[in-house]
Design a protein around this motif. Sequence first.
Motif, PDB file in Angstrom:
ATOM      1  N   GLN A 166     -22.914  -6.151   7.422  1.00 48.69           N
ATOM      2  CA  GLN A 166     -21.526  -6.027   7.017  1.00 48.69           C
ATOM      3  C   GLN A 166     -20.881  -7.388   7.173  1.00 48.69           C
TER       4      GLN A 166
ATOM      5  N   ARG B  86     -34.919  -1.179   9.542  1.00 49.92           N
ATOM      6  CA  ARG B  86     -33.694  -0.915   8.797  1.00 49.92           C
ATOM      7  C   ARG B  86     -32.623  -1.840   9.357  1.00 49.92           C
TER       8      ARG B  86
ATOM      9  N   LYS C  45     -18.443  -8.305  -6.350  1.00 46.44           N
ATOM     10  CA  LYS C  45     -18.064  -7.252  -7.287  1.00 46.44           C
ATOM     11  C   LYS C  45     -16.592  -6.910  -7.099  1.00 46.44           C
TER      12      LYS C  45
ATOM     13  N   ASN D 152     -18.531  -6.977   2.187  1.00 45.66           N
ATOM     14  CA  ASN D 152     -19.854  -6.696   1.645  1.00 45.66           C
ATOM     15  C   ASN D 152     -20.621  -5.873   2.667  1.00 45.66           C
ATOM     16  N   LYS D 153     -21.102  -4.713   2.237  1.00 45.68           N
ATOM     17  CA  LYS D 153     -21.914  -3.862   3.102  1.00 45.68           C
ATOM     18  C   LYS D 153     -23.260  -3.669   2.423  1.00 45.68           C
ATOM     19  N   GLU D 154     -24.328  -3.929   3.146  1.00 46.71           N
ATOM     20  CA  GLU D 154     -25.679  -3.776   2.614  1.00 46.71           C
ATOM     21  C   GLU D 154     -26.558  -3.069   3.632  1.00 46.71           C
ATOM     22  N   LEU D 155     -27.476  -2.283   3.128  1.00 45.29           N
ATOM     23  CA  LEU D 155     -28.464  -1.632   3.971  1.00 45.29           C
ATOM     24  C   LEU D 155     -29.830  -2.082   3.482  1.00 45.29           C
ATOM     25  N   GLU D 156     -30.541  -2.823   4.326  1.00 43.45           N
ATOM     26  CA  GLU D 156     -31.893  -3.282   3.997  1.00 43.45           C
ATOM     27  C   GLU D 156     -32.889  -2.384   4.717  1.00 43.45           C
TER      28      GLU D 156
ATOM     29  N   GLN E 160     -15.435  -4.876  -4.129  1.00 46.69           N
ATOM     30  CA  GLN E 160     -15.493  -5.488  -2.802  1.00 46.69           C
ATOM     31  C   GLN E 160     -14.218  -6.254  -2.450  1.00 46.69           C
TER      32      GLN E 160
ATOM     33  N   TYR F  34     -28.567  -3.080   8.782  1.00 48.93           N
ATOM     34  CA  TYR F  34     -27.283  -2.847   8.148  1.00 48.93           C
ATOM     35  C   TYR F  34     -26.457  -4.115   8.287  1.00 48.93           C
TER      36      TYR F  34
END
Length: 159
Positions: free
Chosen positions: A116, A112, A77, A96-100, A80, A114
């Motif tokens: 990065q 959980r 995106k 890219n930062k994601e929280l699963e 980013q 995280y």
Amino acid sequence: MSSLVPNDKNSKKPRTDSFGDLMKTMNEFFHEKPIKGFLQSIDEFFKSPFPPGANFHVDTLETGNEYIISAELPGVKREQIQLNISGNYLTISVENKELETAEDEHNQIYRRKYLQQKSSRTISFPHTINEKNVKASYRDGLLKVRIPQEKGKMIEIDE
């Protein structure tokens, strides 16, 4: 030499397979819960040791009056992407930062994670970059940065 000849007494006795027992014990050890999970995480790492997009492709084209830098960033995106100019260097960074979060049927979180991921590429130029004249666009996963070539002052040489 006599020890190499098979003895009738020893050939009738059932032989224990100690090597097979050792292999069976080792196999059971590696399929136990803590070791099995550790080995699976190592397998997952080597399936994809670098995050997707960690080393994105960059092309540099020099025309008569500008440099055109193209970076292929599919699935990234615009938010980013970060461009940084310092002296005669252009750095393209992607973060890219994601929280699963995994939940059970009672909506209680039991896992959980995280993530990065960050990657960057730096391109050097033969002159200092004037950031006011730099133009950048991003469309369909392709980042294009246009940097005008600076013309220095020509000095005539006396005889």
